[in-house]
Design a protein around this motif. Structure first.
Motif, PDB file in Angstrom:
ATOM      1  N   ALA A 179      17.128  14.816 -20.937  1.00 40.06           N
ATOM      2  CA  ALA A 179      16.489  15.271 -19.699  1.00 40.06           C
ATOM      3  C   ALA A 179      15.254  14.434 -19.398  1.00 40.06           C
ATOM      4  N   ILE A 180      14.482  14.148 -20.435  1.00 37.29           N
ATOM      5  CA  ILE A 180      13.275  13.315 -20.257  1.00 37.29           C
ATOM      6  C   ILE A 180      13.649  11.920 -19.776  1.00 37.29           C
ATOM      7  N   LEU A 181      14.665  11.328 -20.417  1.00 33.45           N
ATOM      8  CA  LEU A 181      15.063   9.964 -20.045  1.00 33.45           C
ATOM      9  C   LEU A 181      15.623   9.915 -18.631  1.00 33.45           C
ATOM     10  N   ASN A 182      16.377  10.933 -18.234  1.00 34.43           N
ATOM     11  CA  ASN A 182      16.896  10.990 -16.862  1.00 34.43           C
ATOM     12  C   ASN A 182      15.750  11.069 -15.854  1.00 34.43           C
ATOM     13  N   MET A 183      14.726  11.880 -16.203  1.00 35.62           N
ATOM     14  CA  MET A 183      13.565  11.979 -15.319  1.00 35.62           C
ATOM     15  C   MET A 183      12.891  10.621 -15.153  1.00 35.62           C
ATOM     16  N   VAL A 184      12.764   9.885 -16.257  1.00 37.87           N
ATOM     17  CA  VAL A 184      12.115   8.569 -16.223  1.00 37.87           C
ATOM     18  C   VAL A 184      12.908   7.605 -15.355  1.00 37.87           C
ATOM     19  N   LEU A 185      14.229   7.550 -15.558  1.00 37.00           N
ATOM     20  CA  LEU A 185      15.056   6.634 -14.779  1.00 37.00           C
ATOM     21  C   LEU A 185      15.073   7.025 -13.306  1.00 37.00           C
ATOM     22  N   ASP A 186      15.176   8.332 -13.018  1.00 32.97           N
ATOM     23  CA  ASP A 186      15.161   8.793 -11.630  1.00 32.97           C
ATOM     24  C   ASP A 186      13.871   8.370 -10.932  1.00 32.97           C
ATOM     25  N   ALA A 187      12.777   8.502 -11.655  1.00 36.41           N
ATOM     26  CA  ALA A 187      11.480   8.162 -11.074  1.00 36.41           C
ATOM     27  C   ALA A 187      11.385   6.665 -10.773  1.00 36.41           C
ATOM     28  N   ARG A 204       0.829  -1.202   0.000  1.00 42.44           N
ATOM     29  CA  ARG A 204       0.000   0.000   0.000  1.00 42.44           C
ATOM     30  C   ARG A 204       0.863   1.251   0.000  1.00 42.44           C
ATOM     31  N   LYS A 205       1.916   1.226   0.810  1.00 38.76           N
ATOM     32  CA  LYS A 205       2.837   2.356   0.847  1.00 38.76           C
ATOM     33  C   LYS A 205       3.523   2.543  -0.504  1.00 38.76           C
ATOM     34  N   GLU A 206       3.916   1.422  -1.097  1.00 38.57           N
ATOM     35  CA  GLU A 206       4.554   1.484  -2.417  1.00 38.57           C
ATOM     36  C   GLU A 206       3.580   2.035  -3.453  1.00 38.57           C
ATOM     37  N   ALA A 207       2.307   1.608  -3.351  1.00 34.61           N
ATOM     38  CA  ALA A 207       1.305   2.104  -4.307  1.00 34.61           C
ATOM     39  C   ALA A 207       1.122   3.612  -4.162  1.00 34.61           C
ATOM     40  N   GLN A 208       1.079   4.067  -2.901  1.00 34.36           N
ATOM     41  CA  GLN A 208       0.974   5.515  -2.684  1.00 34.36           C
ATOM     42  C   GLN A 208       2.199   6.233  -3.228  1.00 34.36           C
ATOM     43  N   LYS A 209       3.360   5.630  -2.980  1.00 31.66           N
ATOM     44  CA  LYS A 209       4.611   6.214  -3.462  1.00 31.66           C
ATOM     45  C   LYS A 209       4.640   6.254  -4.989  1.00 31.66           C
ATOM     46  N   MET A 210       4.162   5.176  -5.617  1.00 35.11           N
ATOM     47  CA  MET A 210       4.154   5.115  -7.080  1.00 35.11           C
ATOM     48  C   MET A 210       3.241   6.171  -7.686  1.00 35.11           C
ATOM     49  N   LEU A 211       2.067   6.370  -7.067  1.00 31.98           N
ATOM     50  CA  LEU A 211       1.157   7.409  -7.558  1.00 31.98           C
ATOM     51  C   LEU A 211       1.782   8.787  -7.458  1.00 31.98           C
ATOM     52  N   GLU A 212       2.455   9.029  -6.339  1.00 36.56           N
ATOM     53  CA  GLU A 212       3.116  10.317  -6.151  1.00 36.56           C
ATOM     54  C   GLU A 212       4.240  10.503  -7.178  1.00 36.56           C
ATOM     55  N   ILE A 213       5.008   9.422  -7.427  1.00 38.12           N
ATOM     56  CA  ILE A 213       6.092   9.482  -8.427  1.00 38.12           C
ATOM     57  C   ILE A 213       5.528   9.807  -9.804  1.00 38.12           C
ATOM     58  N   SER A 253       2.509   1.652 -16.594  1.00 39.90           N
ATOM     59  CA  SER A 253       1.857   2.966 -16.582  1.00 39.90           C
ATOM     60  C   SER A 253       2.848   4.062 -16.943  1.00 39.90           C
ATOM     61  N   ILE A 254       4.082   3.948 -16.435  1.00 40.87           N
ATOM     62  CA  ILE A 254       5.119   4.930 -16.758  1.00 40.87           C
ATOM     63  C   ILE A 254       5.401   4.907 -18.259  1.00 40.87           C
ATOM     64  N   ALA A 255       5.468   3.700 -18.833  1.00 38.70           N
ATOM     65  CA  ALA A 255       5.740   3.583 -20.278  1.00 38.70           C
ATOM     66  C   ALA A 255       4.661   4.298 -21.082  1.00 38.70           C
ATOM     67  N   LEU A 256       3.397   4.122 -20.724  1.00 43.76           N
ATOM     68  CA  LEU A 256       2.299   4.803 -21.416  1.00 43.76           C
ATOM     69  C   LEU A 256       2.379   6.311 -21.215  1.00 43.76           C
ATOM     70  N   GLN A 257       2.822   6.707 -20.035  1.00 46.96           N
ATOM     71  CA  GLN A 257       2.884   8.128 -19.697  1.00 46.96           C
ATOM     72  C   GLN A 257       3.993   8.857 -20.461  1.00 46.96           C
ATOM     73  N   ARG A 282       2.723  11.364 -10.515  1.00 43.60           N
ATOM     74  CA  ARG A 282       2.252  12.757 -10.549  1.00 43.60           C
ATOM     75  C   ARG A 282       3.426  13.728 -10.723  1.00 43.60           C
ATOM     76  N   GLU A 283       4.480  13.484  -9.957  1.00 41.42           N
ATOM     77  CA  GLU A 283       5.642  14.358 -10.051  1.00 41.42           C
ATOM     78  C   GLU A 283       6.311  14.250 -11.420  1.00 41.42           C
ATOM     79  N   LEU A 284       6.414  13.032 -11.940  1.00 41.67           N
ATOM     80  CA  LEU A 284       7.030  12.835 -13.248  1.00 41.67           C
ATOM     81  C   LEU A 284       6.219  13.538 -14.333  1.00 41.67           C
ATOM     82  N   GLY A 285       4.900  13.417 -14.291  1.00 43.45           N
ATOM     83  CA  GLY A 285       4.047  14.073 -15.280  1.00 43.45           C
ATOM     84  C   GLY A 285       4.252  15.569 -15.293  1.00 43.45           C
ATOM     85  N   ALA A 286       4.376  16.145 -14.082  1.00 39.80           N
ATOM     86  CA  ALA A 286       4.595  17.593 -13.997  1.00 39.80           C
ATOM     87  C   ALA A 286       5.946  17.978 -14.584  1.00 39.80           C
ATOM     88  N   LYS A 287       6.991  17.177 -14.314  1.00 45.66           N
ATOM     89  CA  LYS A 287       8.339  17.489 -14.809  1.00 45.66           C
ATOM     90  C   LYS A 287       8.448  17.323 -16.327  1.00 45.66           C
TER      91      LYS A 287
END
Length: 523
Positions: A382-390, A357-366, A504-508, A368-373
């Motif tokens: 820069a985009i690829l670094n953001m993806v890997l960092d996330a 559950r904590k991981e799921a919450q963390k993943m949702l937050e990641i 989900s990240i791949a689709l995003q 959201r933050e990735l989408g904004a960045k």
């Protein structure tokens, strides 16, 4: 006249007369010869003597007492001397002391009627008609006359669900030649209430071995039975609760309210944390020692504050380490146990693993933050670094790389990577279109198996310490433009929640990566 030399034949007439008159066991002998013993209207012994007879012959005095030996050991007897005309003792005659017998019978009657057991004497006939029943049968609502008159047959008051069983058990004991019988069953009181009884019976046979009577002691055990059933239900309930707990995600603890929370009880399903019950009960492992060092102060402060405020229960979330060293998030519901003075002595806790559950919450937050960045740049690296960092923020994901398709060279190239050695990076930097790896990417389905690598590449991956992989194709406008590749050195396989996150990240991100790649190709 009886003489001191009279034998059994000469004594028989007087002995039979006395025995017929009193109906009690009778003994007689002369001074110089042994005599007779009579019981139940028959001469049992024609060469009889006894210690009390001999004492009376010696002293010339009547004796009432209990013999310390002989045939009538332990029974009250009365023995009197028989004198000749000149006053000499020539014989002695004795009977079982009727007065003592009556007194003893009265004593026995009083004891029986004040005892918890009801005494029955049943004839060995259908439904066991009674010839005798003690007066304390009134405790079941009946009178002695109810049974002696035949108005009630004992078999009729036995519960119909138990009657045949009792009958068969008795028949079995009789068939085996047993002399006693012990069983429990239900009976109806005269008011119609059901009571549990235990019957201890003695099987009486005549000289020919035929069963004539059954003497029973019937004891009311309803209270004991109810306690037994309550205990059985309690044990059954405890067993059920133990089974429920041990098959649930919640681990039950009972801690002493002391430093580091020593455990007095822990449920068997603690094995899901990599520990055994004995680890905690023995004191080898203290619960406080497995709490994450960054969380232990928060946990202690919450416990102290909640107890001081008089709370009966409260909840808290924190991290612990498993027996294998993995870190888990848990949610604990604590119930405070206090003594009569109100002091908190124990803490009962239900600990549930909420890591997913904590991981799921963390993943949702990641996400959201990735989408904004991603909306802030058009720079591919820069985009690829953001993806890997996330993605590398996820527990268990140790390495990652992004492959982009090169249509000119007909291959996919590793354009950005993290967490892999330079030697391994060189080996996996590109895959030709006809390679096993590239073909699987073109198949458009995510891959979560080490079989993704060819045999040569698989060996390199093992040397790199990789134990699980995730390969997610990047599809844009019905074409594969590359893939997101991730690896773990701690997981045997990528869990479902992480798979869903990566897909989900791949689709995003594909909608951000593809336009940049197309623009670069056009340039």
């Amino acid at each position: 006249m009886i003489s001191e030399d009279a034998g059994p034949e000469e004594l028989e007439a007087i002995a039979v007369a006395v025995h017929s008159l009193v109906g009690l066991p009778t003994t007689i002998r002369s001074l110089k010869r042994k005599g007779l013993r009579l019981e139940n209207g028959k001469i049992i012994d024609r060469d009889y003597t006894g210690p009390v007879l001999e004492e009376v012959l010696r002293t010339g005095k009547t004796v009432r007492g209990v013999p310390k030996g002989g045939t009538y050991l332990g029974r009250n007897v009365a023995v009197s001397p028989i004198f000749s005309e000149d006053g000499k003792v020539v014989a002695a005659i004795g009977i079982v002391d009727l007065l003592s017998v009556l007194k003893m019978q009265e004593t026995i009657r009083t004891v029986v009627n004040n005892s918890p057991a009801v005494v029955f004497l049943w004839r060995n006939e259908e439904k066991w008609p009674a010839e005798f029943v003690s007066e304390n049968v009134v405790k079941f609502g009946y009178t002695v006359e109810d049974f002696i008159s035949g108005n009630f047959l004992y078999g009729d008051i036995i519960h119909p669900e138990d009657r045949n069983r009792v009958k068969e058990e008795l028949k079995t004991r009789i068939r085996r030649g047993e002399v006693d019988f012990n069983t429990g069953y239900r009976i109806f009181t005269k008011a119609g209430d059901v009571r549990w009884v235990n019957e201890r019976a003695f099987i009486q046979r005549n000289r020919e071995g035929e069963i004539t009577h059954i003497q029973g002691l019937v004891l009311d055990i309803t209270e004991d039975k109810e306690k037994e059933e309550a205990l059985s239900k309690s044990i059954e309930m405890q067993s059920m609760l133990r089974t429920i707990i041990n098959n649930s995600q919640a681990i039950a603890f009972l801690w002493e309210n002391k430093e580091n929370l020593p455990a007095e009880y822990v449920s068997e399903n603690v094995t899901q944390l990599g520990y055994k019950v004995e680890d905690f009960i023995s004191g080898k492992v203290l619960y406080g020692d497995i709490i994450h060092k960054d969380d232990i102060n928060k946990v202690n402060e919450t416990l102290k504050r909640s107890i001081a405020e008089g709370q009966g229960s409260f909840g808290i979330e924190y991290r612990i380490y498993t027996g294998e060293g993995r870190m888990l998030w848990v949610e604990e519901r604590v119930f405070v146990q206090r003594n009569e003075e109100g002091r908190a002595t124990h803490l009962q806790g239900l600990v549930v693993d909420i890591t997913e559950r904590k991981e799921a919450q963390k993943m949702l937050e990641i996400q959201r933050e990735l989408g904004a960045k991603l909306n802030t740049t058009w720079n591919l690296h820069a985009i690829l670094n953001m993806v890997l960092d996330a993605c590398l923020q996820i527990n268990g994901i140790d390495a990652g790389g992004v492959y982009i398709r090169d249509e000119l060279l007909d291959q996919i190239n590793l354009v950005q990577s993290r967490g892999i050695s330079s030697e391994f990076k060189e080996k996996v930097s590109r895959f030709k279109a006809d390679s096993n790896e590239a073909k699987q990417v073109w198949a458009e389905k995510p891959i979560y198996s080490m079989d993704f690598y060819s045999e040569k590449m698989a060996e390199a991956a093992r040397k790199e310490g990789i134990t699980a992989v995730a390969v997610i194709p990047l599809k844009y406008s019905n074409e594969i433009i590359g893939s997101l590749n991730f690896a773990s050195r701690t997981l045997d396989k990528i869990p479902w929640n992480i798979r869903n996150f990566l897909e989900s990240i791949a689709l995003q991100v594909v909608s951000h990566i593809a336009p940049v790649c197309i623009q670069a190709d056009l340039s």
